[in-house]
Design an enzyme around this catalytic site. Structure first.
Site, mmCIF file in Angstrom:
data_model
loop_
_atom_site.group_PDB
_atom_site.id
_atom_site.type_symbol
_atom_site.label_atom_id
_atom_site.label_comp_id
_atom_site.label_asym_id
_atom_site.label_seq_id
_atom_site.Cartn_x
_atom_site.Cartn_y
_atom_site.Cartn_z
ATOM 1 N N ASP A 142 16.073 29.747 -6.385
ATOM 2 C CA ASP A 142 15.859 28.461 -5.705
ATOM 3 C C ASP A 142 15.565 28.681 -4.219
ATOM 4 O OD1 ASP A 142 16.184 26.904 -7.968
ATOM 5 O OD2 ASP A 142 17.545 25.490 -6.991
ATOM 6 N N ASP A 188 19.953 32.532 -10.305
ATOM 7 C CA ASP A 188 19.825 31.074 -10.235
ATOM 8 C C ASP A 188 19.729 30.650 -8.776
ATOM 9 O OD1 ASP A 188 19.861 28.376 -11.143
ATOM 10 O OD2 ASP A 188 21.967 28.255 -10.549
ATOM 11 N N LYS A 207 26.811 42.401 -6.445
ATOM 12 C CA LYS A 207 27.964 42.244 -5.554
ATOM 13 C C LYS A 207 28.937 43.367 -5.914
ATOM 14 C CE LYS A 207 30.306 39.934 -2.413
ATOM 15 N NZ LYS A 207 29.873 39.849 -1.002
ATOM 16 N N ASP A 237 24.925 38.467 -0.864
ATOM 17 C CA ASP A 237 25.019 37.659 0.363
ATOM 18 C C ASP A 237 23.974 38.119 1.378
ATOM 19 O OD1 ASP A 237 26.453 40.043 0.495
ATOM 20 O OD2 ASP A 237 28.115 39.222 1.658
ATOM 21 N N TYR A 282 27.379 32.532 -17.076
ATOM 22 C CA TYR A 282 26.901 31.339 -17.769
ATOM 23 C C TYR A 282 27.432 31.270 -19.198
ATOM 24 C CZ TYR A 282 23.456 29.457 -14.499
ATOM 25 O OH TYR A 282 22.833 28.853 -13.435
HETATM 26 C C1 IPM Z 1 17.454 26.857 -13.696
HETATM 27 C C2 IPM Z 1 18.389 25.658 -13.730
HETATM 28 C C3 IPM Z 1 19.348 25.847 -14.912
HETATM 29 C C4 IPM Z 1 20.159 27.084 -14.636
HETATM 30 C C5 IPM Z 1 20.277 24.647 -15.179
HETATM 31 C C6 IPM Z 1 19.515 23.376 -15.380
HETATM 32 C C7 IPM Z 1 21.183 24.889 -16.366
HETATM 33 O O1 IPM Z 1 19.043 25.519 -12.528
HETATM 34 O O2 IPM Z 1 16.685 27.038 -14.652
HETATM 35 O O3 IPM Z 1 17.490 27.589 -12.728
HETATM 36 O O4 IPM Z 1 21.188 27.018 -13.939
HETATM 37 O O5 IPM Z 1 19.770 28.147 -15.113
HETATM 38 MG MG MG Z 2 18.473 26.912 -11.053
#
Ligand code: IPM
Ligand code: MG
Length: 366
Positions: free
Chosen positions: A256, A252, A195, A228, A144
Site C-alpha cells: 500500500d 500488505d 523483522k 521498519d 493471516y
Molecule cells: C489486500 C487487502 C486484503 C489483504 C484485505 C481486503 C483482506 O488489503 O489485498 O492487500 O489484507 O490482503
Molecule cells: Mg492490503
C-alpha cells in the site's frame, strides 16, 4: 485455435465499468494474436451478498473452479460497511479465494510513468524518471492464516485475542522462486524484507531466502532489510528497490505504501498466482486492480480503466502464456497516457476524458 477460459467477477462500485473496458481490450488482443477467450460472469463482494447472500457465493466459486484464471474487479462499499468484519465484502471474498486456489504469490508492480510524477506525493526531484519496482508478497501464510486464531475469555475475566504467525521452509522457498523469476526479467536485484531482529519466522525467512538464492540464483544481488527501515527507505528513495520480497503482513503494508508513492491507484494492477496449473500448464491466477471500488464516482463513466486493463494483461502473460500480447497492451496504455489521454485522477490540469474515451484511446493504440 487456442482457447483460454476465465471467470469475470466485476464486483461493486466502478468494478463493472472498468471491467467492460478490460474485456474490450482483451477481445481486440485475442483477435490480433489468433487465440480465443471465453468468459462467464458471476457476482462477488457486495453484489454476491445482495444476489446470493454471501460475498463469495457457491456458484461463483464453482465458476472459478471451471476456469483457468479469474479477472477480478473490486469489492466493497458503504452499503455493506456495517456488516461484521468476517462478512465484509473484501475480506469474505478475497481471503477464501486465496485459500481455495492456494494463491500464494502476490505480484504488485509499482510503476509510475515519468510524465505522471505529479501524481505521487513524493517530490518530483526524488523520482525524476518515475518509479519502476515490483513487490512480491507471500499471500497464503503468516499471521493471516496461522492457527490458533481466536478470542477467548480467561478465568480471571480478562479477554485475550490470538493471531499466530507461522512459516514453513517450503512456503518461503516457493515465494523466493517467484522473486527469482521476477528479478531475472528485470535488473537482477532483490531486497528481502523481514523483522529478523525480533521474530522467529523472520529468522527462518532470512536463512531460507539466503540459502535458496545462493543455490538457485547466485547471479542475483540479494539484500535484506528490516521492515521498519524498508517503510522508511520506500518513502525516501523508492528507486533503490527493484524487487521486494516479503511475507504476508509486511507485504500488505508495504504494497500500500508503494501504491501511494506511485500516484494514482487507477494505474496499478496485481496478480495473485496459485500453485496449481491450468489446462495450459500455467499457473492459475487471480488478477485485480490495486485500487478500490471508488463509490464516490461509481456509475458516472469517469473511472480510470487502466488498472483493470493492465490486470488483464497480467492474466494474458502469467496464466495464458501470451507475453507479447500482454506487452502490447502495456505499451498501448502507456502510449495513450503519453499522448495526453487522462482520466480525472491523472489529469493535473489537462482536460479529463471519461472511461469510454480512455478505453478507445488504448484500443486505437493496440
Ligand atoms: C489486500 C487487502 C486484503 C489483504 C484485505 C481486503 C483482506 O488489503 O489485498 O492487500 O489484507 O490482503
Ligand atoms: Mg492490503
Amino acid at each position: 485455435m487456442k482457447t483460454f477460459t476465465f471467470a469475470v467477477l466485476p464486483g461493486d462500485g466502478i468494478g463493472p465499468e472498468v471491467m467492460e473496458s478490460a474485456l474490450a481490450v482483451l477481445q481486440k488482443s485475442a483477435d490480433r494474436h489468433g487465440f480465443a477467450l471465453k468468459h462467464e460472469e458471476a457476482p462477488v463482494g457486495g453484489a454476491g451478498i445482495d444476489q446470493a447472500g454471501k460475498a463469495l457465493p457457491d456458484a461463483t466459486l464453482d465458476l472459478c473452479r471451471r476456469s483457468e484464471a479469474i479477472l477480478f474487479g473490486s469489492v466493497g462499499g458503504p452499503k455493506w460497511e456495517n456488516l461484521p468484519p468476517a462478512e465484509q465484502p473484501e475480506r469474505a471474498s478475497l481471503l477464501p479465494l486465496r485459500k481455495a486456489f492456494s494463491l500464494f504469490a502476490n505480484v504488485r508492480p509499482g510503476l509510475l510513468y515519468a510524465e505522471l510524477c505529479p501524481a505521487s506525493p513524493l517530490k518530483s526531484e526524488r523520482i525524476p524518471e518515475g518509479i519502476d519496482m515490483v513487490c512480491i508478497r507471500e499471500l497464503t501464510g503468516g499471521i493471516y492464516f496461522g492457527e490458533p486464531k481466536t478470542t477467548r475469555t480467561l478465568e480471571d475475566g480478562d479477554i485475550e485475542a490470538i493471531d499466530t504467525m507461522v512459516y514453513r521452509k517450503s512456503e518461503i522457498e516457493r515465494i523466493a522462486d517467484v522473486a527469482i523469476a521476477t528479478a531475472q526479467g528485470r535488473t537482477k536485484k532483490v531486497c528481502s524484507v523481514d523483522k529478523a531482529n525480533v521474530l522467529e519466522t523472520s529468522v527462518l525467512w532470512r536463512k531460507v531466502v539466503t540459502e535458496y538464492f545462493a543455490q538457485k540464483a547466485p547471479e542475483i544481488e540479494l539484500s535484506h532489510m528490516y521492515v521498519d527501515n524498508a517503510a522508511m527507505q520506500l518513502a525516501r528513495d523508492p528507486n533503490q528497490f527493484d524487487v521486494i520480497l516479503t511475507e504476508n503482513m509486511f507485504g500488505d503494508i508495504l504494497s500500500d505504501e508503494m501504491a501511494v508513492i506511485c500516484g494514482s491507484l487507477g494505474m496499478l494492477c496485481s496478480a495473485s498466482l496459485g500453485v496449481g496449473k491450468n489446462a495450459h500448464d500455467l499457473p492459475f491466477g487471480l488478477y485485480e486492480p490495486a485500487g478500490g471500488t471508488a463509490p464516490d464516482i461509481a456509475g458516472q463513466g469517469i473511472a480510470n480503466p487502466c488498472a483493470q486493463i493492465l490486470s488483464a494483461a497480467l492474466m494474458l502473460r502469467h496464466s495464458f502464456g501470451q507475453d507479447q500480447a500482454a506487452s502490447e497492451i502495456e505499451s498501448a496504455v502507456r502510449q495513450a497516457v503519453t499522448d495526453g489521454f487522462r482520466t480525472g485522477d491523472i489529469a493535473f490540469g489537462k482536460e479529463a476524458v471519461g472511461t469510454k474515451a480512455m478505453t478507445e484511446a488504448i484500443l486505437e493504440r493496440l
